[in-house]
Structure formats: structure tokens, C-alpha cells
Design an enzyme around this catalytic site. Structure first.
Site, PDB file in Angstrom:
ATOM      1  N   GLU A 182       0.828  -1.204   0.000  1.00  0.00           N
ATOM      2  CA  GLU A 182       0.000   0.000   0.000  1.00  0.00           C
ATOM      3  C   GLU A 182       0.859   1.249   0.000  1.00  0.00           C
ATOM      4  O   GLU A 182       0.644   2.178  -0.788  1.00  0.00           O
ATOM      5  CB  GLU A 182      -0.914  -0.015   1.229  1.00  0.00           C
ATOM      6  CG  GLU A 182      -1.767   1.237   1.375  1.00  0.00           C
ATOM      7  CD  GLU A 182      -2.644   1.192   2.607  1.00  0.00           C
ATOM      8  OE1 GLU A 182      -3.838   1.524   2.503  1.00  0.00           O
ATOM      9  OE2 GLU A 182      -2.135   0.840   3.694  1.00  0.00           O
TER      10      GLU A 182
ATOM     11  N   GLU B 148       1.597  10.409  11.683  1.00  0.00           N
ATOM     12  CA  GLU B 148       2.220  10.002  12.941  1.00  0.00           C
ATOM     13  C   GLU B 148       2.663   8.542  12.894  1.00  0.00           C
ATOM     14  O   GLU B 148       3.762   8.192  13.350  1.00  0.00           O
ATOM     15  CB  GLU B 148       1.239  10.214  14.098  1.00  0.00           C
ATOM     16  CG  GLU B 148       0.911  11.680  14.397  1.00  0.00           C
ATOM     17  CD  GLU B 148      -0.058  12.303  13.400  1.00  0.00           C
ATOM     18  OE1 GLU B 148      -0.185  13.535  13.394  1.00  0.00           O
ATOM     19  OE2 GLU B 148      -0.686  11.555  12.624  1.00  0.00           O
TER      20      GLU B 148
END
Length: 415
Positions: A254, A383
Site C-alpha cells: 500500500e 504520525e
């Protein structure tokens, strides 16, 4: 690294260029050239899904689809550099393949690595041909960015599994025929160890898809609900409890697919700055402050290009996509948002317009800005990606994870 084509690569490029020139849907040129994030699907009198499927099928029939896949699964067995060359030559028409990026870039490689031979033969060629669209069902409302905190349950019942729960932010679920689904099969062990992956037919009884209306007016994301969905054990990918390992195959592909194919919008901004009027009868690009910002983004765009080439070099040596591919998505997502915001500021009062027929530069920057928050969340938040890069690329100490070895059912769900 020498970026010049070898004689073999030059011959492949010439072949690809000739085929694209003879077969590309050139009636879509102006629309694709002017599309920002989320705008192509809104063009009046154009069925983009039908156009995407037609282009994909034409590529498949001629042997240009999923180039790097083995021929027995619908590909060409091409080298990584041949894949790069094709992507360069396909140009704006590559936008028509975005419908299939989840299936071909993430789900397909997962099925190829973990599915049975029967599954591969049955599922992968229709995916390569654009006949089937796939989605990836990972995120959940209660898990946030912690994928291992998912609660969708799969319970064994004879030769079947019964699945209950929900997923959210599932891209393309409303148009998908199939999907991969990560579930919890054992809550009595640590959260990463009790997961199992399946592939599912999205038309099965027990699946409900609800589109989510987004800021730019489209509904590419969805909620997916499972109510006593029953699937055979033969649709399991990997072993029972091996779902986290299987999911890493999906996630690494991905981040490679998204990061390597994500545009920062720099070329569009540069074109706008060169064409748009600035102060004193000059152009925007004549302003030294604007040129300085353009130089910064040109440097980032170049860095992303060569970082992507580094990943492709690793693939050409037979290596699997690694955690370093998180860099591309992290940098490109933030840069794209910054560029769109800056461009809208340059437009002044005209920047509030979102209608492509009225806004400057066909509202490409407005569309990108409204889509950009989703870009920075999907495929791993900023993050999460920073943690991956810090821990797995740079070797820095990991975050303290107090629930790492605690049985999932004993992890507190509230203060």
C-alpha cells in the site's frame, strides 16, 4: 545510478509509446490533464467508471495490464524498470487506473502471496482485466490508528466463519465486487496475535455498505457493516492467527503504491505560476518570494522521485517492499497539501471558488486541498509513518506500548 535507457529498455519504451498513441482514449485528454484530486469523476456526461474499465480491459487484452504480475495471473512478467517506463509513457491516462490501485496494488499482491493456487487463478486475472474492483477493509471506528486494536469478530462454525462488526473509511467499497478483510479470531491472546485475514465477496448476504459524504462532495469512502456474514474457511488468507503478518504484506505494498504514485502538484503549481499574472504586469513566477517557495518544492519533488527509484532498484533485485516506502507517502501527502494551500492564497479572492468552470486553473488546487486531509490519513497517518521510519528505518527506540503483550480481551476500553 544511470537513468538512461539501455537498448532493451529503449525498445520497450518505443513499443509502449506506439501502443498508447494508437489506443489511448484521447477524447479524455483535456479532462484528465485538468483534473485535480476528486475532480475527474464529476465531469458531466462522462462515466468515469466505464471509461476506467474500458481502458483497463484494452490494456489487459494487449498485455499491458499489471505488467509485473506473472503471466499466469494476468500480467506480463515485466521487470521493475519496464513497469517504470510504462508508467512514464502512460502519462495522464494512468488516472484511469486509480479505480484499481487498491485491488492491483494491495489486495492482489496479498492474494498472490497468501492465497491458494485456486484463488489466484480465479481472482487475479479478472482483477488485472478491470472486470472486478477490490477494496481493503482494515480501519475501524473504535481502533483509530491502531490497526491491531480492531474488534470485528470472526467465529469458526464448522467449515465456515461467522463475521460481525464494522469497518470505516473503506475506499471504493460501494463499487467493489471483492475485498480483503482483517478480523479478530482470538481475543484471549495479545492483540497482534489473534487476527486472521480473509477475502470476501462484497455481494454476500450480511454485508451492508454506506457511503460517506466527503468535503469535496463525493463519496469515495464508506462504512461497511457485517451482520452474521458467513464465509467458507477456504477464503482465509494465511493461517488462523497469522493475520497481522498477512496484513504487513498489504501495508507495505500500500505504501509503495500510494507513495510512488502520489503527485505533489508541483508541476501544476509551476505551470500556474508561469501563466498567471503577477504584480506590475509580470508573472507570478517573477516574484522572488514565490520563486523561492517553488525552488523548495522542486527540491522535494526531486527527492521523492529518486527515493522512489531507490525502492524500484530494490524491487529489481528481488527484495520485498520495505518500511522505507513510508517516506514517499509522508512527504508527498504533506507537500501536496502545502502546495494547494499556497496556490489558493495566490489566487486571492478567486481562491474561494470551487467550480472548475469559474475558478482559476479549473479548481485543481481547491479539489486537492479538500482531498488532502484524507490523503494524509489513508494508508497510515503521518504520525504512524513517522514512527515506522524512526523505528524500522533509522533504528531509533520504539514507543512504549504497555498493551503489547496483554490479552486483547483484558485491555481496558475506557478510563
Amino acid at each position: 545510478m544511470n537513468f538512461d535507457d539501455t537498448p532493451e529498455e529503449a525498445a520497450f519504451r518505443a513499443e509502449a509509446r506506439a501502443w498508447i498513441d494508437a489506443n489511448a482514449p484521447k477524447h479524455l485528454d483535456s479532462m484528465l490533464s485538468g483534473a485535480g484530486h476528486g475532480t475527474a469523476g464529476d465531469i458531466a456526461d462522462v462515466d468515469m467508471l466505464a471509461e476506467s474499465k474500458a481502458w483497463q480491459k484494452k490494456k489487459y487484452d494487449a498485455g499491458w495490464a499489471c505488467l509485473h504480475w506473472p503471466t499466469e495471473y494476468g500480467g506480463r512478467g515485466a521487470t521493475p524498470m519496464q513497469r517504470v517506463i510504462w508508467n512514464q509513457e502512460e502519462g495522464v491516462y494512468a488516472q484511469l487506473s486509480f479505480t484499481f490501485i487498491i485491488g492491483q496494488g494491495m489486495c492482489g499482491p496479498t492474494v498472490m502471496a497468501w492465497g491458494s493456487e485456486q484463488d489466484k487463478q480465479a481472482l487475479l486475472p479478472p482483477l488485472a482485466a478491470g472486470e472486478d474492483i477490490w477494496c481493503q477493509m482494515f480501519s475501524e471506528p473504535s481502533a483509530g490508528s491502531d490497526l491491531a486494536g480492531l474488534r470485528t469478530r470472526a467465529v469458526k462454525d464448522g467449515g465456515e466463519w461467522v463475521i460481525n462488526g464494522s469497518k470505516i473509511w473503506t475506499s471504493g467499497a460501494h463499487i467493489s465486487q471483492y475485498g480483503i478483510l482483517l478480523t479478530r479470531t482470538d481475543p484471549s491472546v495479545a492483540k497482534h496475535k489473534g487476527l486472521t485475514m480473509f477475502w470476501v465477496d462484497m455481494r454476500s448476504p450480511g454485508i451492508e455498505v454506506r457511503p460517506i459524504l466527503q468535503a469535496h462532495g463525493q463519496s469515495g469512502f464508506n462504512e461497511v457493516f457485517f451482520a452474521d456474514l458467513r464465509i467458507p474457511d477456504s477464503q482465509r488468507l494465511g493461517g488462523v492467527g497469522q493475520g497481522w503478518t498477512v496484513s504487513l504484506t498489504t501495508l507495505m505494498n500500500e505504501r509503495l503504491s500510494i507513495g510512488s504514485g502520489m503527485s505533489t502538484g508541483f508541476e501544476t503549481l509551476l505551470d500556474y505560476a508561469v501563466r498567471a499574472p503577477g504584480r506590475d504586469g509580470g508573472r507570478l513566477v517573477d516574484d522572488p518570494t514565490i520563486r523561492s517557495r517553488l525552488a523548495d518544492w522542486a527540491t522535494k519533488a526531486s527527492g521523492l522521485k529518486y527515493t522512489s527509484m531507490r525502492a524500484l532498484t530494490a524491487l529489481s533485485k528481488g527484495q520485498e517492499p520495505g518500511p522505507e516506502n513510508s517516506i514517499g507517502k509522508l512527504v508527498a501527502g504533506a507537500t501536496s497539501q502545502d502546495i494547494a494551500s499556497f496556490a489558493i492564497d495566490l489566487q486571492g479572492e478567486m481562491g474561494v471558488l470551487t467550480d472548475p468552470a469559474q475558478a482559476a486553473h479549473a479548481a485543481r488546487f481547491q479539489a486537492t486541498l479538500m482531498r488532502s486531509p484524507a490523503t494524509r490519513i489513508e494508508g497510515g497517518t503521518d504520525e504512524i509513518l513517522r514512527n515506522i521510519i524512526a523505528e524500522r528505518v533509522l533504528g531509533l527506540p520504539g514507543d512504549v506500548r504497555v498493551d503489547k503483550d496483554v490479552p486483547f480481551e483484558k485491555i481496558p476500553t475506557r478510563a
